[in-house]
Motif scaffolding. Structure first.
Motif, PDB file in Angstrom:
ATOM      1  N   LEU A 159     -11.784  -4.387  -5.551  1.00 28.90           N
ATOM      2  CA  LEU A 159     -11.176  -3.759  -4.376  1.00 28.90           C
ATOM      3  C   LEU A 159      -9.669  -3.969  -4.304  1.00 28.90           C
ATOM      4  O   LEU A 159      -9.001  -3.326  -3.496  1.00 28.90           O
ATOM      5  CB  LEU A 159     -11.835  -4.295  -3.096  1.00 28.90           C
ATOM      6  N   LEU A 160      -9.129  -4.859  -5.123  1.00 30.38           N
ATOM      7  CA  LEU A 160      -7.675  -5.059  -5.185  1.00 30.38           C
ATOM      8  C   LEU A 160      -7.029  -4.249  -6.296  1.00 30.38           C
ATOM      9  O   LEU A 160      -5.805  -4.293  -6.449  1.00 30.38           O
ATOM     10  CB  LEU A 160      -7.350  -6.547  -5.377  1.00 30.38           C
ATOM     11  N   ALA A 161      -7.812  -3.525  -7.064  1.00 29.79           N
ATOM     12  CA  ALA A 161      -7.266  -2.738  -8.174  1.00 29.79           C
ATOM     13  C   ALA A 161      -6.534  -1.505  -7.637  1.00 29.79           C
ATOM     14  O   ALA A 161      -7.017  -0.851  -6.711  1.00 29.79           O
ATOM     15  CB  ALA A 161      -8.381  -2.315  -9.127  1.00 29.79           C
ATOM     16  N   PRO A 162      -5.359  -1.166  -8.187  1.00 32.94           N
ATOM     17  CA  PRO A 162      -4.642   0.041  -7.746  1.00 32.94           C
ATOM     18  C   PRO A 162      -5.447   1.300  -8.049  1.00 32.94           C
ATOM     19  O   PRO A 162      -6.222   1.355  -9.006  1.00 32.94           O
ATOM     20  CB  PRO A 162      -3.342  -0.002  -8.545  1.00 32.94           C
ATOM     21  N   GLN A 163      -5.238   2.319  -7.216  1.00 29.28           N
ATOM     22  CA  GLN A 163      -5.897   3.614  -7.401  1.00 29.28           C
ATOM     23  C   GLN A 163      -4.814   4.668  -7.606  1.00 29.28           C
ATOM     24  O   GLN A 163      -3.828   4.710  -6.862  1.00 29.28           O
ATOM     25  CB  GLN A 163      -6.751   3.967  -6.184  1.00 29.28           C
ATOM     26  N   LYS A 190      -7.823  -0.579  -3.417  1.00 25.57           N
ATOM     27  CA  LYS A 190      -8.946   0.248  -2.988  1.00 25.57           C
ATOM     28  C   LYS A 190      -9.534  -0.216  -1.664  1.00 25.57           C
ATOM     29  O   LYS A 190     -10.059   0.595  -0.899  1.00 25.57           O
ATOM     30  CB  LYS A 190     -10.038   0.216  -4.070  1.00 25.57           C
ATOM     31  N   GLY A 191      -9.502  -1.504  -1.363  1.00 26.20           N
ATOM     32  CA  GLY A 191     -10.117  -2.047  -0.163  1.00 26.20           C
ATOM     33  C   GLY A 191      -9.114  -2.278   0.950  1.00 26.20           C
ATOM     34  O   GLY A 191      -8.025  -2.827   0.735  1.00 26.20           O
ATOM     35  N   TYR A 192      -9.485  -1.866   2.160  1.00 26.02           N
ATOM     36  CA  TYR A 192      -8.659  -2.062   3.339  1.00 26.02           C
ATOM     37  C   TYR A 192      -9.562  -2.415   4.514  1.00 26.02           C
ATOM     38  O   TYR A 192     -10.792  -2.239   4.461  1.00 26.02           O
ATOM     39  CB  TYR A 192      -7.850  -0.798   3.681  1.00 26.02           C
TER      40      TYR A 192
END
Length: 402
Positions: A159-163, A190-192
């Motif tokens: 979820l911390l990987a850039p998109q 990805k995650g917020y």
């Protein structure tokens, strides 16, 4: 008869951790069954049940000849089913005196649960139901619902990987080629969590003959599944409008902010209900269809740690700089190269040989000249981690304040 003897019959729940009334997976749900009687009454049993159920239901109509046929799509999935006996049926009824009675109970929730949800074609609900059994009377029931939140920690590598994504389109109107529009979008992770701001980095290259307008939105998709058929409901929960881009021009978004409103977390672990989010960036081209680009999002419940790897575009650059420093500076210093690997034997002999005495007549006389020649151009000592001159054991460190 027992008619009129029961003044009130209800279920009261204690607040969850933090006094919010919301419970998470693996937590304890506690409460009391409250019974108030106007006079004494015989009771055969009192039980309390904890239930959690996902339900999907919708109808679809189809005309067959002169008739309309309805198809029923229904599905269930159970997550919680527990029971406790507060008054057991031992064959003989229990007499309760007039007044107020409290019967405490508690249930341990499973480690894996799905977040409570209410949608157009389905729901995920949790409740406590109490049943009071009396001789020759109907069962008295009381029910109290409670909320469950599935904890989603966004501090994970996935979820911390850039998109990022890139898309382009050739715009056409009435068989005329208007040119090409290209769109590139990137977000830092990805995650917020609700209340956070998504910094959007985008580039719009308008090579058409018309003015285009870039826009961004957060899209929620609810998916309901029953009998192998899928029903979806999409809604826009947040929007952002950009500036117009003239023909032949380029527009850059340097972290344009899109705030996340209060939203329920993503639901991905349910077999019949899914709630998913996406960041949709589009370019509105007059006279033709839009250029669309979607990046997946996950709305979690546990926010980013204060020292997370990516909190904003500035922190992202800071983390990149730290990575560069870690790569540039080794953890252990390397020893210096040996003198023999840099200087050849011929050069060493030449440097170590004393100069001709006739070249320095009258300038290098006396015993001090011999001392200089002994150490002239000698190679440095070999590198060692051990101090060749350790301090004496009886030597005390010097006090800097003296």
């Amino acid at each position: 008869m027992n008619f009129g003897k029961i003044r009130s019959f209800s279920v009261a729940l204690e607040h969850g951790p933090g006094g919010t009334g919301v419970h998470g997976s693996g937590e304890l749900v506690s409460g009391q069954v409250l019974l108030e009687l106007s006079q004494s009454m015989k009771v055969t049993a009192l039980e309390v049940c904890a239930r959690g159920l996902a339900t999907v239901h919708w109808l679809e109509s189809k005309n067959v000849g002169m008739n309309t046929v309805y198809s029923d799509y229904t599905a269930y999935e159970s997550y919680l089913r527990k029971r406790q006996h507060l008054i057991r049926d031992n064959g003989a009824p229990t007499v309760l005196q007039a007044g107020r009675h409290e019967f405490p109970f508690s249930f341990q929730l499973p480690e894996t649960l799905v977040t409570s949800f209410e949608g157009k074609h389905g729901s995920v609900r949790y409740w406590i139901k109490a049943k009071l059994h009396r001789p020759w009377s109907t069962v008295k029931k009381a029910k109290r619902e409670f909320t469950v939140i599935e904890h989603i920690d966004i501090n994970t590598p996935a979820l911390l990987a850039p998109q990022a994504g890139t898309k382009e389109k050739t715009a056409r109107a009435w068989y005329c080629n208007l040119g090409q529009v290209s769109l590139s979008v990137k977000i830092d992770r990805k995650g917020y969590t609700p209340g956070e701001v998504i910094p959007i980095f985008a580039e719009v290259d308008n090579c058409t003959t018309r003015v285009v307008v870039p826009k961004a939105a957060i899209l929620q998709t609810q998916t309901f599944i029953a009998r192998g058929t899928m029903k979806q409901k999409k809604s826009v929960v947040a929007t952002l409008a950009g500036d117009s881009v003239a023909a032949g021009k380029r527009e850059l978004w340097h972290g344009r902010a899109l705030k996340i409103p209060p939203l329920g977390p993503s639901i991905t672990q349910c077999r019949i209900i899914r709630v998913e989010y996406a960041l949709k960036v589009c370019v509105d081209i007059p006279g033709t269809s839009k250029l669309l680009l979607e990046l997946p999002l996950v709305i979690g419940t546990i926010p980013l740690h204060p020292f997370g790897s990516r909190t904003s575009s500035v922190s992202s650059q800071y983390s990149v700089n730290l990575e560069w420093l870690r790569m540039a500076i080794p953890e252990q210093p390397e020893p210096p190269p040996e003198y023999s690997s840099l200087v050849s034997e011929e050069a060493a002999e030449h440097n170590l040989s004393p100069p001709l005495h006739e070249d320095y007549t009258g300038t290098l006389e006396g015993p001090f000249y011999a001392y200089i020649q002994e150490f002239r151009n000698r190679p440095p000592p070999l590198y060692s981690e051990i101090d060749p001159n350790p301090p004496a054991p009886d030597m005390r460190p010097r006090c800097m304040t003296c």
